[in-house]
Design an enzyme around this catalytic site. Structure first.
Site, PDB file in Angstrom:
ATOM      1  N   ASP A   5     -23.461-106.765 -32.544  1.00  0.00           N
ATOM      2  CA  ASP A   5     -22.884-105.722 -33.420  1.00  0.00           C
ATOM      3  C   ASP A   5     -23.893-104.588 -33.544  1.00  0.00           C
ATOM      4  O   ASP A   5     -25.074-104.742 -33.187  1.00  0.00           O
ATOM      5  CB  ASP A   5     -22.577-106.293 -34.816  1.00  0.00           C
ATOM      6  N   SER A   6     -23.432-103.463 -34.079  1.00  0.00           N
ATOM      7  CA  SER A   6     -24.340-102.341 -34.303  1.00  0.00           C
ATOM      8  C   SER A   6     -25.367-102.670 -35.384  1.00  0.00           C
ATOM      9  O   SER A   6     -26.350-101.963 -35.521  1.00  0.00           O
ATOM     10  CB  SER A   6     -23.540-101.108 -34.722  1.00  0.00           C
ATOM     11  N   CYS A  65     -17.912-106.105 -33.052  1.00  0.00           N
ATOM     12  CA  CYS A  65     -17.962-104.729 -33.535  1.00  0.00           C
ATOM     13  C   CYS A  65     -16.730-103.999 -32.994  1.00  0.00           C
ATOM     14  O   CYS A  65     -16.568-103.887 -31.775  1.00  0.00           O
ATOM     15  CB  CYS A  65     -19.242-104.079 -33.010  1.00  0.00           C
ATOM     16  N   GLU A  72     -25.746-101.842 -44.666  1.00  0.00           N
ATOM     17  CA  GLU A  72     -27.035-101.918 -43.966  1.00  0.00           C
ATOM     18  C   GLU A  72     -28.204-101.788 -44.953  1.00  0.00           C
ATOM     19  O   GLU A  72     -29.266-102.355 -44.747  1.00  0.00           O
ATOM     20  CB  GLU A  72     -27.144-100.811 -42.907  1.00  0.00           C
ATOM     21  N   CYS A 128     -13.513-103.088 -39.485  1.00  0.00           N
ATOM     22  CA  CYS A 128     -14.940-102.941 -39.160  1.00  0.00           C
ATOM     23  C   CYS A 128     -15.622-104.174 -39.714  1.00  0.00           C
ATOM     24  O   CYS A 128     -15.356-104.577 -40.852  1.00  0.00           O
ATOM     25  CB  CYS A 128     -15.499-101.676 -39.811  1.00  0.00           C
ATOM     26  N   HIS A 177     -18.455-104.712 -40.823  1.00  0.00           N
ATOM     27  CA  HIS A 177     -19.287-104.517 -42.012  1.00  0.00           C
ATOM     28  C   HIS A 177     -18.463-104.601 -43.312  1.00  0.00           C
ATOM     29  O   HIS A 177     -18.993-104.941 -44.363  1.00  0.00           O
ATOM     30  CB  HIS A 177     -19.962-103.141 -41.987  1.00  0.00           C
TER      31      HIS A 177
HETATM   32  N1  DGL Z   1     -19.479-103.068 -37.454  1.00  0.00           N
HETATM   33  C1  DGL Z   1     -18.918-102.092 -36.601  1.00  0.00           C
HETATM   34  C2  DGL Z   1     -17.420-102.264 -36.424  1.00  0.00           C
HETATM   35  O1  DGL Z   1     -16.903-103.352 -36.524  1.00  0.00           O
HETATM   36  C3  DGL Z   1     -19.237-100.638 -36.779  1.00  0.00           C
HETATM   37  C4  DGL Z   1     -20.295-100.179 -37.655  1.00  0.00           C
HETATM   38  C5  DGL Z   1     -20.901 -98.870 -37.212  1.00  0.00           C
HETATM   39  O2  DGL Z   1     -20.336 -97.790 -37.487  1.00  0.00           O
HETATM   40  O3  DGL Z   1     -21.955 -98.965 -36.605  1.00  0.00           O
HETATM   41  O4  DGL Z   1     -16.745-101.306 -36.128  1.00  0.00           O
END
Ligand code: DGL
Length: 189
Positions: free
Chosen positions: A10-11, A73, A151, A183, A185
Site C-alpha cells: 500500500d502507499s 491500495c 498516516e 480507500c 486508509h
Molecule cells: N490506501 C490507498 C487506497 O486504497 C490510497 C492512499 C493514498 O492516497 O496514498 O486508495
C-alpha cells in the site's frame, strides 16, 4: 504448498486493514508488508508518478521472493495494476471500491462512495459505476485529508470527526443507505 511469502503493498498504513484480514483468513501464510510512506499520499499524484513509485516498491517485494502480491491500495490498483501485470511474472490481486455489492444491496437506490481522486479518475471505477448507474444513484466524493489524518495518527481527533461528518452528512441526507470505503486508509476513520 509453496511457502514463499505473499507480498502486501500500500502507499502507507492503509493496507494494514487488508493485511489483518489476510492474517485472519490465511493464518498459515507468511505475509510481507510494504507501505510506501515516503511517497504517500498517492491520491493526488499523476498516473506516471504513482506507477513509478509502485514499480520501485513492487520490485523490492519481488526481489524478496514473494509468490503473489496483493495491491492493498485502490489508487495503486487504478493507476498501475495493468503495468504490474505486464511487467512481473507473478499474480497480482488488486482492490477496487465495492460498488457492486453496495448497488445490489441498496434499498434506497442511493449509494455513497468515498475514495481518493486517483481511484475515482481510474478506468475500473468509471466502468463499474457505469454498469450500475441505471440501478442506483452514485454519489462519489474524495475523502480530502483522510489519508494524511491516518498516516499522522490523528484519526481519533476532533478534526477527523468533523471532516468525516462534513462529507457524510450530505450523502445521508440525499438518501444513501450504503457508504463504500474505497480507500484502505478510510476504515481507520
Ligand atoms: N490506501 C490507498 C487506497 O486504497 C490510497 C492512499 C493514498 O492516497 O496514498 O486508495
Amino acid at each position: 504448498m509453496n511457502d514463499a511469502p505473499i507480498g502486501v503493498f500500500d502507499s502507507g498504513l492503509g493496507g494494514l486493514t487488508v493485511w489483518s484480514e489476510l492474517r485472519r483468513r490465511l493464518p498459515r501464510e507468511s505475509l510481507l508488508y510494504y507501505g510506501d510512506g515516503k511517497n504517500c499520499p498517492y491520491g493526488d499524484k499523476t498516473r506516471e508518478q504513482v506507477t513509478e513509485a509502485v514499480d520501485f516498491a513492487i520490485r523490492r517485494l519481488v526481489d524478496r521472493g514473494v509468490k503473489l502480491i496483493v495491491v492493498a491500495c485502490n489508487a495503486a490498483t487504478a493507476m498501475a495494476i495493468d503495468h504490474l501485470r505486464a511487467a512481473y511474472p507473478i499474480p497480482f490481486v488488486g482492490l477496487e471500491p465495492a460498488v457492486k455489492p453496495a448497488a445490489l444491496s441498496s434499498r434506497s437506490g442511493v449509494i455513497g462512495i468515498l475514495a481518493t481522486a486517483a481511484t475515482l479518475r481510474g478506468k475500473l471505477f468509471r466502468e463499474t459505476s457505469r454498469r450500475y448507474e441505471d440501478r442506483v444513484r452514485i454519489i462519489a466524493r474524495v475523502g480530502e485529508g483522510f489519508v494524511e489524518l491516518v498516516e499522522q495518527n490523528r484519526e481519533r481527533t476532533e478534526e477527523a470527526y468533523r471532516r468525516v461528518e462534513r462529507l457524510l452528512t450530505p450523502m445521508i441526507e440525499a438518501g444513501a443507505d450504503r457508504i463504500v470505503l474505497g480507500c484502505t486508509h478510510y476504515p481507520f476513520l
